[in-house]
Design an enzyme around this catalytic site. Structure first.
Site, mmCIF file in Angstrom:
data_model
loop_
_atom_site.group_PDB
_atom_site.id
_atom_site.type_symbol
_atom_site.label_atom_id
_atom_site.label_comp_id
_atom_site.label_asym_id
_atom_site.label_seq_id
_atom_site.Cartn_x
_atom_site.Cartn_y
_atom_site.Cartn_z
ATOM 1 N NE ARG A 297 32.498 -15.989 -17.315
ATOM 2 C CZ ARG A 297 31.508 -16.875 -17.336
ATOM 3 N NH1 ARG A 297 30.297 -16.557 -16.949
ATOM 4 N NH2 ARG A 297 31.717 -18.106 -17.740
ATOM 5 C CD GLU B 179 24.074 -26.080 -20.244
ATOM 6 O OE1 GLU B 179 24.448 -24.894 -20.240
ATOM 7 O OE2 GLU B 179 23.489 -26.620 -21.189
ATOM 8 C CE LYS C 286 30.536 -25.280 -18.567
ATOM 9 N NZ LYS C 286 29.228 -25.720 -18.161
HETATM 10 P P1 ATP Z 1 31.200 -21.397 -19.577
HETATM 11 O O1 ATP Z 1 30.875 -20.070 -20.185
HETATM 12 O O2 ATP Z 1 32.642 -21.620 -19.304
HETATM 13 O O3 ATP Z 1 30.532 -22.536 -20.260
HETATM 14 P P2 ATP Z 1 29.079 -21.330 -17.753
HETATM 15 O O4 ATP Z 1 28.775 -20.142 -16.940
HETATM 16 O O5 ATP Z 1 28.208 -21.604 -18.915
HETATM 17 O O6 ATP Z 1 30.590 -21.302 -18.136
HETATM 18 P P3 ATP Z 1 28.008 -23.211 -15.954
HETATM 19 O O7 ATP Z 1 28.204 -24.669 -15.937
HETATM 20 O O8 ATP Z 1 26.691 -22.685 -16.333
HETATM 21 O O9 ATP Z 1 29.125 -22.633 -16.897
HETATM 22 O O10 ATP Z 1 28.507 -22.545 -14.599
HETATM 23 C C1 ATP Z 1 28.287 -23.023 -13.302
HETATM 24 C C2 ATP Z 1 28.549 -21.905 -12.349
HETATM 25 O O11 ATP Z 1 29.896 -21.494 -12.418
HETATM 26 C C3 ATP Z 1 27.706 -20.685 -12.678
HETATM 27 O O12 ATP Z 1 27.229 -20.116 -11.481
HETATM 28 C C4 ATP Z 1 28.666 -19.774 -13.378
HETATM 29 O O13 ATP Z 1 28.302 -18.453 -13.255
HETATM 30 C C5 ATP Z 1 29.977 -20.107 -12.646
HETATM 31 N N1 ATP Z 1 31.121 -19.782 -13.480
HETATM 32 C C6 ATP Z 1 31.389 -20.207 -14.731
HETATM 33 N N2 ATP Z 1 32.509 -19.648 -15.205
HETATM 34 C C7 ATP Z 1 32.981 -18.842 -14.221
HETATM 35 C C8 ATP Z 1 34.109 -17.971 -14.086
HETATM 36 N N3 ATP Z 1 34.986 -17.827 -15.070
HETATM 37 N N4 ATP Z 1 34.259 -17.299 -12.927
HETATM 38 C C9 ATP Z 1 33.387 -17.452 -11.923
HETATM 39 N N5 ATP Z 1 32.308 -18.235 -11.973
HETATM 40 C C10 ATP Z 1 32.092 -18.927 -13.105
HETATM 41 MG MG MG Z 2 26.147 -21.819 -18.739
#
Ligand code: ATP
Ligand code: MG
Length: 544
Positions: A259, A34, A269
Site C-alpha cells: 500500500r 468499493e 476512507k
Molecule cells: P480504504 O482502506 O482506504 O477504504 P480500500 O482498500 O478499502 O481502501 P477499495 O475501494 O477496496 O479501498 O480499493 C480499491 C483498490 O485500491 C484495491 O485494490 C486496494 O487494494 C487499492 N488501494 C486502496 N488503498 C490503497 C493504498 N493506500 N495504496 C495502494 N493501493 C490501495
Molecule cells: Mg476495501
C-alpha cells in the site's frame, strides 16, 4: 513471446515469466474500488499500476465496482469514482459491478453445496469467531458441518427466499478447520442481510462475501492478474480455492503489492468520511483532503500525481513516503507549466516619494517557456510590498528592506527606505522610499550592490484578493501508530486579505500561477471574490 518486455518491478517479472512459459498470452487487469467513499491518492497508485501494467503489455484494464456490501455503498460514490479515474486520464476497457454477477455467484454456491463443499451453518457470528481457533490451535468444527447436501440446498434456497432473519444462518465453505491459515477454516461465503442495494434494490436478501465473490468476478471478466494490496496475501489460498472448486473456466492469479502510505496524510476512507461527517473539512473535495477530488480541486495536475506514482514504484513491503516527495513532483510540473505573477498577502503601503506618473515594466510570463512571452506591469508611485519583506529590527544579513537599506523591486528599480511611519500600536503604517532612477532592471548603471529582490503590487492598479495557505490536516506522529484522531491539525487554513496584479483578474478560473517567492496558487472566484489558494509552497524540502 514477443510481448515480453524489460521488467520494472516484481509484478512485471512474474508476467514476463508467464508470457515466456505460455501460461498466459495477454494481460487483463482491473481496478476494483468499493463504492463506499471517494478515491484517494493511495487509489491513484493502484490505478497507475493496474492501467499502467495493462498498457505496457498491450492488454486491457477493467473498472470493477466491488459492491457486495450494500449498506455502505452509494451511486454518488460510483459516479465520483468514474470522474476521478477519467481525470487521471485512464480509460477502462469494460465496466462491471460485482452485482452484475450475483446470479452466477449464487449458482456457483449451489454447485459448491452439490459438490459437498459448502454448508449452511446456524452458529452466530460470535460463535463462529469463537470456534475459529488461533494461530496455534485448530478451530472447532461446526455442529452443522455434516448436513446432507439435500438439507443444505433446501436451507440455502430458504435463505435466499427470505425465510431467515439477518445473521440467523450463513453459508460456509467446507475446507479445513485445522488449516494453519485461519482464512481457510470454513470461511463464511454468504450472509443474510436485508439492505437495499444501490443497483439490485431489494432483489436479494443474501449477499456473497468479498473473498468468495471477488475471484469469481475476476474470472467472469477474463482478468489474468488480480492485483491487490498486501493485507490480502493470507487470503490468496482462499482465492485459489474458490477458483479451483467453483470450476470457473478462466483462472486468474492474485498478486499482492504494498500500500501507499504518506506522512501527514490520512489514507483510510473510513477516516476521511469521518472528517467530512464531522465538518472538520468542507467536503470530500476540500483542497486539504488527499482524495483525488480534493487534489484536483486544489489544483494538483493529474500528470504530477502519475509521475509520483510511477517514481515510487511497486514494492512487496509496506513503507511510508515523505509528503515532501509528492510535493516535489507537483512543484516540478507547475514550475514548467504555470505563469508567474505577483501578489502580496499582508500588504504594507510604500510611497516612492521621488517618482511621478507610471511606467511599464517587463514581466517574463514563464522563464521555462519562452513562447509564453512577456507582459507589461505598471510601476507606480504607490505600491504594496509584503509585510515580511520589511523589518524594523533586522537580523544580521537581512537582505530585504530595512530603514536606510536598499532592495530591488522585481523588474523595476532599486529603492531605499528613508522613513517609516508607525501606527499607534507600533506596527508599520507606511514606508517612505526613494527610487534610484539609474537602477532600472536590465539597464542598471547605479553601481549600487543590492542583494535582495522582492515582489510588489501597484497600489493604483492592484486588486483585492483573498490568499489562502494550507497546512497538513495531520500533524506529525509523536510515536509510531499514533491514532489519526489525536493528530488532527485544527489550524490548517490561513486566509489573508492581500493585493494582486490586475492581470490575475483577467485569466480563466482554475489557472495555476507561481506567485513570485510565495509558491503555486490557483485562481478561483467565490461570491464575486477573487481567491488565490495554495497548491504547493515554493520551498522544496525534499532531500533525495
Ligand atoms: P480504504 O482502506 O482506504 O477504504 P480500500 O482498500 O478499502 O481502501 P477499495 O475501494 O477496496 O479501498 O480499493 C480499491 C483498490 O485500491 C484495491 O485494490 C486496494 O487494494 C487499492 N488501494 C486502496 N488503498 C490503497 C493504498 N493506500 N495504496 C495502494 N493501493 C490501495
Ligand atoms: Mg476495501
Amino acid at each position: 513471446m514477443e510481448n515480453v518486455i524489460e521488467a520494472k518491478n516484481f509484478i512485471e517479472e512474474i508476467i514476463n515469466d508467464e508470457l515466456s512459459s505460455g501460461k498466459v498470452n495477454s494481460v487483463h487487469t482491473r481496478f476494483p474500488p468499493e463504492p463506499n467513499g471517494y478515491l484517494h491518492i493511495g487509489h491513484a497508485k493502484s490505478l497507475c499500476l493496474n492501467f499502467g501494467t495493462a498498457k505496457k503489455y498491450d492488454g486491457v484494464c477493467n473498472l470493477f465496482f466491488d459492491d457486495t456490501n450494500p449498506s455502505k455503498e452509494k451511486t454518488e460514490y460510483v459516479n465520483a469514482i468514474k470522474e476521478d479515474i477519467k481525470w487521471l486520464g485512464f480509460d477502462w476497457f469494460e465496466m462491471h459491478y460485482a452485482s452484475d454477477f450475483f446470479d452466477e455467484i449464487y449458482n456457483l454456491a449451489v454447485k459448491l453445496i452439490k459438490d459437498g463443499l459448502a454448508y449452511v451453518c446456524d452458529l452466530s457470528a460470535e460463535e463462529i469467531k469463537n470456534t475459529r481457533g488461533t494461530l496455534t490451535e485448530p478451530g472447532i468444527e461446526s455442529p452443522y458441518r455434516n448436513r446432507t447436501i439435500e438439507e443444505n440446498l433446501e436451507l440455502f434456497t430458504a435463505m435466499k427466499d427470505g425465510k431467515f432473519s439477518d445473521g440467523e444462518k450463513v453459508l460456509r465453505a467446507k475446507i479445513d478447520m485445522a488449516s494453519p491459515n485461519i482464512n481457510m477454516r470454513d470461511p463464511v461465503i454468504y450472509r443474510v442481510l436485508r439492505a437495499t442495494h444501490h443497483r439490485t434494490g431489494d432483489k436479494w436478501c443474501i449477499y456473497p462475501m468479498y473473498d468468495y465473490a471477488h475471484p469469481i468476478c475476476d474470472s467472469m471478466q477474463g482478468v489474468t492478474h488480480s492485483l491487490c494490496t498486501l493485507e490480502f496475501e493470507d487470503h490468496r489460498p482462499l482465492y485459489n480455492w474458490v477458483v479451483e472448486n467453483t470450476g470457473v473456466n478462466h483462472k486468474p492469479r492474485q498478486i499482492e503489492f504494498a500500500r501507499l502510505n504518506i506522512t501527514n496524510t490520512v489514507m483510510s476512507k473510513r477516516y476521511l468520511k469521518k472528517l467530512v461527517e464531522d465538518g472538520a473539512v468542507e467536503g470530500w473535495d476540500d483542497p486539504r483532503m488527499p482524495t483525488l477530488t480534493g487534489l484536483r480541486n486544489r489544483g494538483v495536475p493529474a500528470e504530477a500525481l502519475k509521475n509520483f506514482c510511477e517514481e515510487i514504484g511497486i514494492a512487496k513491503a509496506n513503507s511510508e513516503i515523505e509528503v515532501s516527495y509528492l510535493e516535489h513532483f507537483i512543484r516540478d510540473h507547475l514550475n514548467f507549466n504555470a505563469e508567474r505573477a505577483m501578489a502580496v498577502s499582508k500588504p504594507i503601503k510604500v510611497t516612492i516619494t521621488n517618482f511621478e506618473g507610471e511606467e511599464d515594466t517587463d514581466f517574463v510570463i514563464n522563464p521555462n517557456d519562452e513562447s509564453a512571452g512577456v507582459r507589461k506591469v505598471k510601476f507606480t508611485k504607490n505600491i504594496f510590498i509584503d509585510e515580511e519583506d520589511f523589518s524594523l529590527n533586522p537580523p544580521p544579513k537581512y537582505f530585504r528592506l530595512k530603514k536606510d537599506g536598499y532592495v530591488r523591486l522585481k523588474n523595476a528599480y532599486i529603492i531605499k527606505c528613508d522613513d517609516v511611519l508607525l501606527n499607534d500600536d507600533g506596527s508599520v503604517k507606511e514606508l517612505l522610499c526613494s527610487y534610484i532612477p539609474e537602477s532600472r532592471s536590465g539597464e542598471d548603471t547605479s553601481g549600487i550592490k543590492c542583494k535582495g529582490t522582492i515582489h510588489w503590487v501597484s497600489a493604483d492598479y492592484g486588486v483585492d484578493v483573498e490568499i489562502r495557505d494550507y497546512d497538513y490536516l495531520l500533524k506529525d506522529a509523536e510515536y509510531p501508530g499514533q491514532d489519526f484522531s489525536e493528530r488532527m491539525n485544527y489550524d490548517s487554513v490561513h486566509k489573508y486579505l492581500g493585493k494582486a496584479e490586475p492581470y490575475i483578474e483577467s485569466v480563466e478560473e482554475g489557472t495555476p500561477f507561481q506567485l513570485l517567492r510565495k509558491g503555486y496558487y490557483k485562481k478561483t472566484i467565490k461570491d464575486g471574490k477573487l481567491i488565490l489558494s495554495q497548491i504547493v509552497s515554493m520551498k522544496d524540502s525534499f532531500k533525495k
